[in-house]
Every structure is written in C-alpha cells, then in structure tokens.
Design a protein around this motif. Sequence first.
Motif, PDB file in Angstrom:
ATOM      1  N   ARG A 321      96.878   3.437 -99.939  1.00 27.67           N
ATOM      2  CA  ARG A 321      96.508   4.006-101.236  1.00 27.67           C
ATOM      3  C   ARG A 321      97.686   4.023-102.211  1.00 27.67           C
ATOM      4  O   ARG A 321      97.517   4.329-103.390  1.00 27.67           O
ATOM      5  N   ASP A 322      98.869   3.699-101.705  1.00 25.89           N
ATOM      6  CA  ASP A 322     100.089   3.722-102.516  1.00 25.89           C
ATOM      7  C   ASP A 322     100.243   2.365-103.207  1.00 25.89           C
ATOM      8  O   ASP A 322     100.401   1.331-102.544  1.00 25.89           O
ATOM      9  N   TYR A 323     100.216   2.370-104.536  1.00 27.85           N
ATOM     10  CA  TYR A 323     100.357   1.132-105.309  1.00 27.85           C
ATOM     11  C   TYR A 323     101.655   0.411-104.992  1.00 27.85           C
ATOM     12  O   TYR A 323     101.730  -0.821-105.023  1.00 27.85           O
ATOM     13  N   ASN A 406     107.991  14.403-108.269  1.00 27.26           N
ATOM     14  CA  ASN A 406     106.648  14.253-108.831  1.00 27.26           C
ATOM     15  C   ASN A 406     106.616  13.274-110.001  1.00 27.26           C
ATOM     16  O   ASN A 406     105.590  12.629-110.244  1.00 27.26           O
ATOM     17  N   GLN A 407     107.725  13.132-110.723  1.00 26.06           N
ATOM     18  CA  GLN A 407     107.778  12.093-111.760  1.00 26.06           C
ATOM     19  C   GLN A 407     107.592  10.708-111.145  1.00 26.06           C
ATOM     20  O   GLN A 407     106.870   9.858-111.676  1.00 26.06           O
ATOM     21  N   ILE A 408     108.257  10.485-110.020  1.00 25.57           N
ATOM     22  CA  ILE A 408     108.164   9.186-109.352  1.00 25.57           C
ATOM     23  C   ILE A 408     106.771   8.976-108.785  1.00 25.57           C
ATOM     24  O   ILE A 408     106.185   7.892-108.908  1.00 25.57           O
ATOM     25  N   ARG A 409     106.213  10.011-108.202  1.00 20.21           N
ATOM     26  CA  ARG A 409     104.870   9.890-107.631  1.00 20.21           C
ATOM     27  C   ARG A 409     103.810   9.710-108.721  1.00 20.21           C
ATOM     28  O   ARG A 409     102.817   9.003-108.509  1.00 20.21           O
ATOM     29  N   SER A 410     104.032  10.318-109.848  1.00 23.24           N
ATOM     30  CA  SER A 410     103.085  10.144-110.958  1.00 23.24           C
ATOM     31  C   SER A 410     103.036   8.685-111.385  1.00 23.24           C
ATOM     32  O   SER A 410     101.957   8.126-111.617  1.00 23.24           O
ATOM     33  N   ARG A 411     104.183   8.049-111.485  1.00 18.44           N
ATOM     34  CA  ARG A 411     104.209   6.634-111.837  1.00 18.44           C
ATOM     35  C   ARG A 411     103.527   5.800-110.761  1.00 18.44           C
ATOM     36  O   ARG A 411     102.829   4.824-111.045  1.00 18.44           O
ATOM     37  N   ALA A 412     103.696   6.169-109.489  1.00 17.86           N
ATOM     38  CA  ALA A 412     103.102   5.409-108.392  1.00 17.86           C
ATOM     39  C   ALA A 412     101.581   5.482-108.399  1.00 17.86           C
ATOM     40  O   ALA A 412     100.918   4.635-107.791  1.00 17.86           O
ATOM     41  N   ARG A 413     101.027   6.468-109.081  1.00 21.10           N
ATOM     42  CA  ARG A 413      99.564   6.583-109.156  1.00 21.10           C
ATOM     43  C   ARG A 413      98.949   5.643-110.186  1.00 21.10           C
ATOM     44  O   ARG A 413      97.729   5.536-110.285  1.00 21.10           O
ATOM     45  N   ASN A 414      99.782   4.966-110.941  1.00 20.36           N
ATOM     46  CA  ASN A 414      99.297   4.031-111.964  1.00 20.36           C
ATOM     47  C   ASN A 414      99.153   2.641-111.357  1.00 20.36           C
ATOM     48  O   ASN A 414     100.131   1.922-111.176  1.00 20.36           O
ATOM     49  N   TRP A 415      97.931   2.248-111.013  1.00 15.98           N
ATOM     50  CA  TRP A 415      97.651   0.916-110.473  1.00 15.98           C
ATOM     51  C   TRP A 415      97.391  -0.039-111.624  1.00 15.98           C
ATOM     52  O   TRP A 415      96.244  -0.269-112.017  1.00 15.98           O
ATOM     53  N   THR A 420      95.061   6.695-110.330  1.00 15.72           N
ATOM     54  CA  THR A 420      94.521   7.095-109.039  1.00 15.72           C
ATOM     55  C   THR A 420      95.043   8.485-108.680  1.00 15.72           C
ATOM     56  O   THR A 420      95.801   9.093-109.450  1.00 15.72           O
ATOM     57  N   SER A 421      94.674   8.959-107.511  1.00 17.10           N
ATOM     58  CA  SER A 421      95.061  10.315-107.107  1.00 17.10           C
ATOM     59  C   SER A 421      96.105  10.329-105.996  1.00 17.10           C
ATOM     60  O   SER A 421      96.466  11.405-105.496  1.00 17.10           O
ATOM     61  N   PHE A 422      96.620   9.145-105.617  1.00 14.45           N
ATOM     62  CA  PHE A 422      97.603   9.083-104.532  1.00 14.45           C
ATOM     63  C   PHE A 422      98.831   8.312-105.000  1.00 14.45           C
ATOM     64  O   PHE A 422      98.692   7.306-105.703  1.00 14.45           O
ATOM     65  N   PRO A 423     100.025   8.767-104.649  1.00 15.03           N
ATOM     66  CA  PRO A 423     100.375   9.934-103.826  1.00 15.03           C
ATOM     67  C   PRO A 423     100.276  11.235-104.613  1.00 15.03           C
ATOM     68  O   PRO A 423     100.563  11.258-105.814  1.00 15.03           O
ATOM     69  N   GLU A 424      99.881  12.271-103.956  1.00 19.80           N
ATOM     70  CA  GLU A 424      99.730  13.572-104.598  1.00 19.80           C
ATOM     71  C   GLU A 424     101.085  14.170-104.936  1.00 19.80           C
ATOM     72  O   GLU A 424     102.106  13.832-104.330  1.00 19.80           O
ATOM     73  N   ASP A 425     101.080  15.078-105.892  1.00 16.44           N
ATOM     74  CA  ASP A 425     102.300  15.809-106.208  1.00 16.44           C
ATOM     75  C   ASP A 425     102.758  16.630-105.007  1.00 16.44           C
ATOM     76  O   ASP A 425     101.947  17.086-104.183  1.00 16.44           O
ATOM     77  N   VAL A 426     104.058  16.811-104.907  1.00 12.77           N
ATOM     78  CA  VAL A 426     104.634  17.679-103.879  1.00 12.77           C
ATOM     79  C   VAL A 426     104.472  19.122-104.329  1.00 12.77           C
ATOM     80  O   VAL A 426     104.751  19.460-105.485  1.00 12.77           O
ATOM     81  N   ASN A 427     104.024  19.957-103.430  1.00 15.99           N
ATOM     82  CA  ASN A 427     103.868  21.380-103.742  1.00 15.99           C
ATOM     83  C   ASN A 427     105.059  22.175-103.232  1.00 15.99           C
ATOM     84  O   ASN A 427     105.835  21.703-102.390  1.00 15.99           O
TER      85      ASN A 427
END
Length: 507
Positions: A321-323, A406-415, A420-427
């Motif tokens: 699911r990770d672009y 979460n900045q990095i993961r937010s970019r990774a959600r852009n296919w 998309t919804s993955f990877p989710e933000d770290v809580n």
Amino acid sequence: MKNRAVKYFLISLVGTLFLGCTDLEEDPVGILAPESLFKTPKDVQTAIFGAYGWIASERLYGRQFVTALLLRGDMADIGDRGTPAERQQVNDFNMDDNNNMVRQFWPYWYQTISAVNAAISGAEGLGLPENEGNPLIAEARFVRAFSYYHLVRTFGDIPYLDRFITDPTSVKDISKTSAATVYQNIIADLQFAKQWLPDQQPNSVRSRPSKGTAAAYLASVYLTLADYQKSYAEAKFVIDNEAKFGYGLVADFQDLFRAPEPNNLKEHLFAIDFLGQQNGGGGANDDIMPPMTGVRGADAPRSGWSVAVPSMAVYNTWDSRDYRKQVSFTDSILIKGILQPYTVFDNTKRPHIAKYARYAGNSNTEGRYSDHNYAAMRYAEVLLIAAEALTEVNGGPNAEAIGYINQIRSRARNWAGKQTSFPEDVNSGLSKDAFINLVLEERRLELAFEYKRWYDIKRRKLGQAAFTGPNSLEPHPNFDPNRDYLMPLPRIELQVNPNLGPQNPGY
C-alpha cells in the motif's frame, strides 16, 4: 556546469600527487607553484568544478563507491553471481585488502580532495576581500568535508591532508589521522561553509552547496557522532529556513527519480549531476547505476545487468500500500515486447531496483550515461534527522518529532496525484526506543537504495541484527562486528607507505 570543468587542466595535474602513486622515490614529480596555477577567481572555481567532476565519475557516484555502499547494507544483494568477485566480497563480508572496488574508489576520493585543497590555496593566494574569497574557499571546504565524511565512515582512521601538495615527496611517509580528529576537521570545514556559502546558488542549482547544505551535513555528522543536541539544532536551522533556502518535499515521490530532474528540485540539498550521453577520460560523467540495478534481458531502454538486486525479503516485507514501494521496485517489465512478472525474469527472478533504471533520461540502451541528478542529501532526510535527534534529546518523542515523520508519510500517501490512506500518521504514546526504531525503519524505506542504509547500520551498530538475526532481510552468518564495520585500506597503499599501518582489524 560541472562537466564543462572536467576537461580543464588542473585536476589531472594535482589529483595524482597523493596515494596510488607508487614511484615517488624513483621518479618524483616536480614541485608545483600554486601562484602559477591560480591567477583569477575563475581559476579557483575551475578547480572546484573539477572536483565535482571527480565525484560524478564511474569510480565514485557513477558506480564503484556507491555500489559498495549499496551492497554493504541489507537492502541490496548480488543478483547475477557471474558478476566480478570483488563485488561479491563486499556484499558477502569476505573482502580482503586487495579488493578492486576499494582500489578504484580510494584514490578518486583523494583526487577530489587534492583538487579542492589546490582551490583553497589558490583562493588564499589571490588576496581577495573576505566577501569574495571566503565563499570560494567555503565551497571547496564543503567538498573536502563531503569527501572525508565518506572516507572516515568507510575506513575509520585515514590519511588526512588539508593543504595543497606542491612537493609529492613531502607526503610519501604520511601516517593516518585518528577518526576523531578527522571528524573535528570535517565539522570545522562545514561550519566555515555554513558561514560563508550563499543561501542559494545562482539559479538555485543543487549540484553546488548552499548555507543550508552545510547545515544539513553538520546535522548528519553530529547524528553519526551521537551528539544529538547539535544534530537537532542544525537540522532545525534548515527546517526553520526552508523558504529562504528554497527547500521542501516534492509532491510526487516518483519525481525524485525521473531523469532529467531539474537542477533546482526543491527537495535536493546537494545533488551529484550527470549529463546524458556525455563522458570523458577517467570515467568522468559515466553513470552506470541504471544498468547495474536494471533487469538483464529486458527490452531497451530499461535493460540492465542484474548486479545489485534486493532480496525477496526486502520486497515481501514492504507493505504494497506504500507508494514508495511502487517507485522503488521493478516487479514487471517488457521482455520481447511482452510485460513479464519478475518470476520469469531471465537472470535473477526477483524484483529489481527501479529508482535509477526506470527513468534514466537521455542515456544509452542500458541506461548508461544517464541524465540523473543523484540526491546526496534530501530535505526528507533532514526531517528524519531532526526527528531522531530530538527524540534522543528529549528522552522520547514529542509532537514536533512526530510531525516531521508525518510530513514524510503524508507525501507517501500521494500516488501520483491520487490521495490514499497509507501510511497512516504516527500517533503519540510510543516509547523512546519504539519511536527511534520507527524512525530508522522510515529511513530504510524513504531512502531505500540511496546509499544511506549501510551508514545507518554502522552508526547504530545494527549489523548483528541486520545480518545474523531472525528477521534478517539478507542473512550473512559470517558478519563480524569486530571487522566488518570498516573496509580495509588498500594493500598497495600500505606497501608503498608502511606508515599508513596498521591495517584495519581482521584484514
């Protein structure tokens, strides 16, 4: 810019004065006079541009050095076992002190250093005002720090030269400098570079360093030395000034690996620039990483040699699911006009690295002589450094550190434009150790195949877990932490100059 300088006079003259010169006593080179080489600031800049040419050569970022880093880590294994034994030795932790990869890239780093030492001497001899001379010196000192930073992490104690060698016989008996002192000198060079380099280079070109580049490398050096407070401070300086320096994350992760990337790609803090279909003597501008990582037997222009290929565990453990997985791997390719899965690849039936072979730009039929601008430092890495260092300083993660991930993961959600919804933000709520492990895993995925993983394994002493542990992605039961965190100094150098001994342990 850089490749134009490769053909100039200076580097071939000063680059061979130190190391790899086996006949200093029998046939010494004449004494050089720096005042005869450097008449104008342009001459100094030519020497610096020539140093960039050494870095963008087959011996360093074009194949030999970066392939050694790639194979040394746990993200890429040997694919085609018919490849020369020197590569298999590096990958399999059974190299000796006559390894040909080391013999090729060692002198090229010192040739790079010789070039910028000459530039520094030349700039100092021109008697320029500070505001004219110091930016030239700062650029040269950055390149020197960049070179020694690679050398000290690879070899430990090394010969250290910070002056233009006018008489080769003066260094024929040089001894090694301790790694601790080399690091002190690297930091001093980077601090000077941070003070005197511009906020941005002309046209925001990223193959030359800026003030932010120097700060980012200071953050990296301090992280390697586990000086986390200083590492965080330097990373935070870059982040706080991202607008002034022109930095940020590109929207589409694939655009980072689509040649020819523009010279001012905002995520690049320092890039090694190759020009498509051009090459010169000594392997200049010869980028061979696309074919080294490409699929043997595939249709042109994406055919390759299947040399450095991830293990199946690297591919299988990466969430689909990770672009970034899609961007990083080739798991199907055209073979004789038919799209074929990796299970029927001709040579190595595993997914291959795609970051360099997929979009090599203006290159030959195997992707060689590519158009790539290889990111030696990306803004994403600065965010990762800040997150790791801040967590170490605080004894655990806070909202700021989590936000960087979460900045990095937010970019990774852009296919490629589709959210998309993955990877989710770290809580929040993770322990310090859990979050540090998360950051290291994020580095492994975000920076996959970008020659960073081995340095992470080394600095965090992860070798036994990475190569002998139950979750190893690339098992090597013979990994020895007393030997394998360093490579051997080239045997020929110790034969020429015994003062460079002792050899690193285990070789």
